[in-house]
Design a protein around this motif. Structure first.
Motif, short mmCIF file in Angstrom:
data_model
loop_
_atom_site.label_atom_id
_atom_site.label_comp_id
_atom_site.label_asym_id
_atom_site.label_seq_id
_atom_site.Cartn_x
_atom_site.Cartn_y
_atom_site.Cartn_z
N PHE A 195 0.86 -1.18 0.00
CA PHE A 195 0.00 0.00 0.00
C PHE A 195 0.89 1.23 0.00
O PHE A 195 2.09 1.15 0.28
CB PHE A 195 -0.98 0.01 1.17
N HIS A 196 0.32 2.36 -0.35
CA HIS A 196 1.07 3.61 -0.42
C HIS A 196 0.10 4.77 -0.29
O HIS A 196 -1.11 4.60 -0.38
CB HIS A 196 1.87 3.70 -1.73
N SER B 63 -7.68 -7.25 -2.83
CA SER B 63 -7.73 -6.18 -1.85
C SER B 63 -8.83 -6.50 -0.84
O SER B 63 -9.90 -6.98 -1.23
CB SER B 63 -8.02 -4.84 -2.53
N PHE C 81 -7.85 2.25 -6.48
CA PHE C 81 -7.48 2.01 -5.09
C PHE C 81 -7.26 3.36 -4.41
O PHE C 81 -6.38 4.12 -4.82
CB PHE C 81 -6.18 1.19 -4.99
N ASN D 67 -3.59 4.34 0.68
CA ASN D 67 -3.36 3.45 1.83
C ASN D 67 -4.23 2.20 1.87
O ASN D 67 -4.37 1.58 2.91
CB ASN D 67 -3.48 4.23 3.15
N VAL D 68 -4.80 1.81 0.74
CA VAL D 68 -5.59 0.57 0.67
C VAL D 68 -4.68 -0.53 0.12
O VAL D 68 -4.17 -0.43 -1.00
CB VAL D 68 -6.83 0.75 -0.23
N PRO D 69 -4.45 -1.61 0.90
CA PRO D 69 -3.59 -2.70 0.43
C PRO D 69 -4.15 -3.35 -0.84
O PRO D 69 -5.37 -3.51 -0.99
CB PRO D 69 -3.58 -3.69 1.59
N HIS D 70 -3.23 -3.73 -1.73
CA HIS D 70 -3.62 -4.38 -2.98
C HIS D 70 -2.44 -5.16 -3.55
O HIS D 70 -1.30 -4.92 -3.20
CB HIS D 70 -4.13 -3.36 -4.00
#
Length: 167
Positions: A91-92, A109, A124, A127-130
């Protein structure tokens, strides 16, 4: 541990785009088109036109390649993945819009799998993990905002190779 490195890597990087990628350094004048007189003297940046096909693909692993261009506010990446290639969970702080140009990908996700195909778009939020897995040879665009400053670090490509080479 590699996931943490990947997260940090993608949050803080130099890939200088050679000048020959400009496709049109001398555009044709079009007075009055897309001009707003009130604003004309208040903006200093000029548009840039690039021939993306002239930007070399950087081979990250045997199965993953990419090329990118940055503006003041965003980064556009074109990923080329061979069947089975993975971009591991990360995430970023950047919002990310993915547009599948060809092939099929699985995006994961929040414990869900999304089957993406050519023409599909996946967004996305920050900060949403994927993560992504290429179901078949695939190419997709990845537009991120704000611009990915981490891509400008001199050791960015090597760090990315290490992360993406982990099985």
């Amino acid at each position: 541990m590699y996931k943490l490195i990947f997260i940090n890597l993608f949050m803080f990087c130099t890939f200088i785009i050679p000048m020959q990628v400009f496709a049109d350094d001398n555009p044709t004048p079009a007075p009055g088109r897309a001009e707003i007189p009130v604003l004309k003297n208040h903006y200093h940046l000029k548009p840039g036109y690039y021939d993306f096909s002239n930007i070399p693909v950087v081979k990250i692993t045997d199965n993953i390649g990419f090329r990118f261009i940055m503006s003041t506010q965003s980064t556009m990446i074109e990923w080329t993945l061979k069947k089975g290639a993975k971009l591991p969970a990360h995430f970023h702080l950047n919002e990310q819009i993915n547009i599948v140009e060809s092939g099929k990908l699985d995006a994961f996700s929040d414990g869900k799998k999304y089957a993406l195909k050519a023409g599909g778009i996946m967004v996305f939020p920050p900060n949403v993990p994927h993560e992504f897995v290429a179901v078949e040879d695939s190419v997709f665009l990845d537009i991120q905002t704000p611009a990915r400053q981490d891509f400008l670090a001199p050791d960015f490509i090597e760090k990315l190779r290490k992360i993406l080479s982990v099985k």
